[in-house]
Design a protein around this motif. Sequence first.
Motif, short mmCIF file in Angstrom:
data_model
loop_
_atom_site.label_atom_id
_atom_site.label_comp_id
_atom_site.label_asym_id
_atom_site.label_seq_id
_atom_site.Cartn_x
_atom_site.Cartn_y
_atom_site.Cartn_z
N ALA A 1 51.12 32.01 48.04
CA ALA A 1 52.03 31.31 48.90
C ALA A 1 51.96 31.79 50.50
N ASP A 2 51.58 33.40 50.45
CA ASP A 2 51.38 33.93 52.11
C ASP A 2 50.19 34.02 52.27
N ASP A 3 49.24 33.27 51.61
CA ASP A 3 47.89 33.26 52.07
C ASP A 3 47.34 34.70 52.24
N LEU A 4 47.86 35.74 51.21
CA LEU A 4 47.22 36.83 51.18
C LEU A 4 45.54 36.89 50.56
N ARG A 5 44.72 37.69 51.30
CA ARG A 5 43.37 37.58 50.90
C ARG A 5 42.65 38.96 50.65
N ASP A 6 41.86 39.13 49.97
CA ASP A 6 41.18 40.41 49.84
C ASP A 6 42.13 41.50 49.48
N ALA A 7 42.78 41.45 48.54
CA ALA A 7 43.64 42.62 48.26
C ALA A 7 43.90 42.93 46.89
N VAL A 8 44.41 44.13 46.53
CA VAL A 8 44.52 44.62 45.29
C VAL A 8 45.99 45.25 45.39
N VAL A 9 46.76 44.49 44.45
CA VAL A 9 48.38 44.87 44.35
C VAL A 9 48.48 45.84 42.76
N PHE A 10 48.81 47.06 43.14
CA PHE A 10 49.12 47.69 41.75
C PHE A 10 50.88 47.89 41.57
N ASN A 11 51.01 47.34 40.52
CA ASN A 11 52.66 47.15 40.14
C ASN A 11 52.63 48.44 39.01
N THR A 12 53.23 49.49 39.59
CA THR A 12 53.12 50.84 39.05
C THR A 12 54.26 50.92 37.88
N CYS A 13 54.13 51.93 36.94
CA CYS A 13 55.09 52.37 35.93
C CYS A 13 55.61 53.80 36.17
N ALA A 14 56.69 54.24 36.15
CA ALA A 14 57.14 55.68 36.40
C ALA A 14 57.66 56.33 34.86
N VAL A 15 57.55 55.38 33.72
CA VAL A 15 58.26 56.03 32.55
C VAL A 15 57.68 57.28 32.18
N THR A 16 56.48 57.60 32.32
CA THR A 16 55.79 58.63 32.13
C THR A 16 54.96 59.23 33.09
N GLY A 17 54.52 60.71 32.85
CA GLY A 17 53.67 61.12 33.98
C GLY A 17 52.19 60.65 33.80
N GLU A 18 51.80 60.12 32.63
CA GLU A 18 50.32 59.50 32.39
C GLU A 18 50.55 58.35 32.86
N ALA A 19 51.52 57.41 33.08
CA ALA A 19 51.59 56.19 33.72
C ALA A 19 51.16 56.25 35.07
N VAL A 20 51.93 57.29 35.68
CA VAL A 20 51.66 57.47 37.22
C VAL A 20 50.37 58.03 37.43
N ARG A 21 49.83 58.91 36.52
CA ARG A 21 48.28 59.56 36.65
C ARG A 21 47.38 58.20 36.78
N LEU A 22 47.61 57.27 35.73
CA LEU A 22 46.67 56.11 35.67
C LEU A 22 46.67 55.22 36.81
N ALA A 23 47.82 55.18 37.34
CA ALA A 23 47.95 54.41 38.60
C ALA A 23 47.26 54.94 39.77
N ARG A 24 47.26 56.07 39.88
CA ARG A 24 46.86 56.70 40.81
C ARG A 24 45.36 56.96 40.93
N GLN A 25 44.66 56.97 39.59
CA GLN A 25 43.45 56.77 39.31
C GLN A 25 42.87 55.51 39.71
N ALA A 26 43.39 54.32 39.28
CA ALA A 26 43.13 53.13 39.64
C ALA A 26 43.16 52.64 41.02
N ILE A 27 44.21 53.29 41.55
CA ILE A 27 44.17 53.11 42.95
C ILE A 27 42.82 53.53 43.85
N ARG A 28 42.66 55.00 43.37
CA ARG A 28 41.27 55.75 44.08
C ARG A 28 40.17 54.99 43.61
N LYS A 29 39.86 54.48 42.47
CA LYS A 29 38.88 53.63 42.08
C LYS A 29 38.72 52.33 42.94
#
Length: 415
Positions: A27-55
């Motif tokens: 709807a907002d005509d966003l282009r060429d982007a990656v959106v990371f919808n993160t989880c904080a329930v465990t430290g591992e979930a946070v680590r995986l999000a940070r890893q995916a963002i760096r990648k």
Amino acid sequence: MNGVDVVTFGCRLNAYESDAIAARAVADDLRDAVVFNTCAVTGEAVRLARQAIRKAGRERPGARLIVTGCAAQIDPAAFAGLPGVDLVLGNADKSAPGALLGSGVAVGDIMTLPPLADRAARGPGERARAYVEIQNGCDHRCTFCVIPFGRGNSRSIPAEIVVERVQALAAGGCAEVVLTGVDLTSWGADLPGAPGLGSLVAGTLAAVPGLPRLRLSSIDAAEIDDELLAVLSGDRRLMPHLHLSLQSGDDLILKRMKRRHSREQALALIDRVRSVRPDTAFGADFIAGFPTESDAAFQNTLDFVAEAGLAYLHVFPYSARPGTPAARMPRVEPMVIRERAARLRAAAAAALARHLDRAVGHNTRALVERAGLARAEDFTEIAFAGDAAPGEVIVGCVTSHDGRRAYVHDWRLSA
């Protein structure tokens, strides 16, 4: 490449919200982007999000990197400092008009949010089921949990809006609607008259007679009301599957977790549900290695799995979350946590095998999710051969299982 990818971590509610994010990006005509919808329930979930963002920063040079979700809400600075991140967006605004086009850090005070605004329901698309958010946030403060600080206090969507969404999905041919939220059984406490979840479920089924199946996502064992039990007993369209947020089977650990039920109360609830709907299958969340958990306390949890006749388990090795009371308690050794989690997962596999054993020789009605795979009313995964489209219901006798799913060979489509 100018597309928008939404990468989801964590719970069903995050998956629901990721669809809203994807729709907003269009709807907002966003282009060429990656959106990371993160989880904080465990430290591992946070680590995986940070890893995916760096990648993504390495593999999508030039793309906008946007981080939102619970981990971003709780610790925005940690994500804003990652290379290539253009925007850290708070949970309250993740699908708001224009919000994805911003920059920097846009994270407000989650504890001061107004009542939930109307949000679009997730459409079925190619899936057999759709999710409808009825509630967000949590008023409870379990000692291990940071989710209230990522989601805020409990806020309910009014019944008339929920019914309107379900009606639209049923009219569009959706075969199953799942009611979802952070603390589902707290629905209604902030609405006029403080209605309970049972009244919402009963009212929705009555108002949408054309809906074939209604299912509940994870619920708190401390808050199942009499009206919900009555609906389970009286309306077969409410699916006989409850996933309980239990976390432990030991009373002292439950007390230190600041849970609101005891072991005996949880067992009594399961018995009570089975007395009105014997075919109900139960799942549960458990934490392995919570601080101060002794061998005897852990054994009580293992024993609970068999005593309660559970079918599905989600096992989480304890992960200390900064700022929580549990993080200041004496910790169990990491090697012991891993070993207990492995034993609990083995108990989960045995519990599922027992559940599947009971299914063999019985007829089942299963909603087709994709080619060759369907889901029974009690959430058993059903494998079958032949052609049936997502959203259709097959009927047949379970002939065998492989420890993970049951098999139906001779089946027909439900009328």
